[in-house]
Design an enzyme around this catalytic site. Structure first.
Site, short mmCIF file in Angstrom:
data_model
loop_
_atom_site.label_atom_id
_atom_site.label_comp_id
_atom_site.label_asym_id
_atom_site.label_seq_id
_atom_site.Cartn_x
_atom_site.Cartn_y
_atom_site.Cartn_z
N SER A 133 1.22 -1.15 0.05
CA SER A 133 -0.04 -0.17 0.40
C SER A 133 0.95 1.27 0.07
CB SER A 133 -0.74 0.13 1.21
OG SER A 133 -1.88 0.71 1.50
N TYR A 146 -1.53 -1.14 10.82
CA TYR A 146 -1.85 -1.06 9.02
C TYR A 146 -0.43 -0.89 8.34
CZ TYR A 146 -3.32 -1.15 4.56
OH TYR A 146 -3.94 -1.35 3.24
C1 8X3 Z 1 -4.71 2.26 1.80
C2 8X3 Z 1 -4.28 2.86 0.98
O1 8X3 Z 1 -4.51 5.29 0.04
O2 8X3 Z 1 -6.85 3.86 1.45
O3 8X3 Z 1 -4.24 0.88 1.76
O4 8X3 Z 1 -5.27 4.29 3.38
S1 8X3 Z 1 -5.36 4.32 1.70
#
Ligand code: 8X3
Length: 247
Positions: A133, A146
């Protein structure tokens, strides 16, 4: 014919990838925890799909995957897609069970499954694509655990390339920003309206966009390795720094 194993194939990016690879003529081992959704996917994709209801946190499930007979056992690509985010609470207020659930799924389960399938992937000169991510790189409030799990996934991907030197096995970390899937409903404790509000009027990345990116990476000539790839919707950029001022 190639075979992909997808974790979290019951929704979102995993589901879109299952459809994209089946459409491209691959066998799809679709794994996840929700059997009804896996059965619906198998009905849709027909013989191209092997639905397996498993929890990647369960060692017996992993052993079962490692023992699959050909042709399903001939896995060419592992798509480590399963993952989740705990609610966006500051760490000092966060529910420990929710944090552990994210660590167990995003980190411990991913490592265990990858470890279990590596002998097969080496034998097949296969590939691994891991869903990280943008949170791995850019901090934001309420995302600490996370983000740390996703930084782990990114670093694991890069380091794994060293361990796999000379095997021909490719490893990629995909690092998307805002993708509209059930991910955000889960992150908001099941509140669909909160998820809708987050994605309102901003053209998020779709699960299909990412499935197409995954397909592109998987079908590049075998001498090319995309180490990491970061994507955002055009409408998403970085926030400024936060400054806490004295009263
Ligand atoms: C999640 C990315 O930008 O939606 O993995 O927080 S974001």
């Amino acid at each position: 014919m190639n075979t992909i194993l997808i974790t979290g194939a019951t929704a979102g990016i995993g589901l879109a990838a299952a459809r994209r690879f089946a459409q491209g003529g691959w066998r799809v081992i679709a794994t996840g925890r929700r059997g009804d959704r896996l059965r619906a996917l198998a009905d849709e994709l027909g013989d191209a799909c092997l639905p397996l209801e498993i929890d990647i946190r369960d060692p017996e499930s992993l052993a079962q995957l490692a023992r699959l007979d050909p042709p399903w056992g001939d896995i060419d690509l592992l798509l480590n897609n399963a993952g989740l985010a705990p609610p966006m609470d500051d760490l000092q207020q966060a529910d420990p069970a929710a944090l552990n659930n994210a660590i167990d799924t995003n980190v411990t389960g991913l490592v265990a499954l990858t470890r279990a399938l590596l002998p097969k992937l080496i034998e097949r000169t296969g590939a691994i694509i891991n869903l990280s991510s943008v949170a791995a790189t850019y901090p934001y409030r309420g995302g600490a655990v996370y983000a740390a799990t996703k930084a782990f996934v990114r670093q694991l991907s890069l380091d794994l390339r060293c361990d796999l030197a000379g095997t021909g096995v490719r490893v990629t970390s995909i690092e998307p920003g805002m993708v509209e899937t059930e991910f955000t409903v889960v992150r908001n404790r099941g509140d669909q309206a909160a998820s809708d509000a987050l994605y309102a009027n901003m053209n998020p990345i779709t699960a299909e966009d990412l499935a197409e990116t995954i397909w592109w990476i998987a079908t590049l000539p075998p001498h090319l390795n995309i180490n990491a790839i970061e994507l955002m919707p055009v409408s998403q950029t970085w926030a400024g720094f936060t400054v806490a001022r004295e009263a």
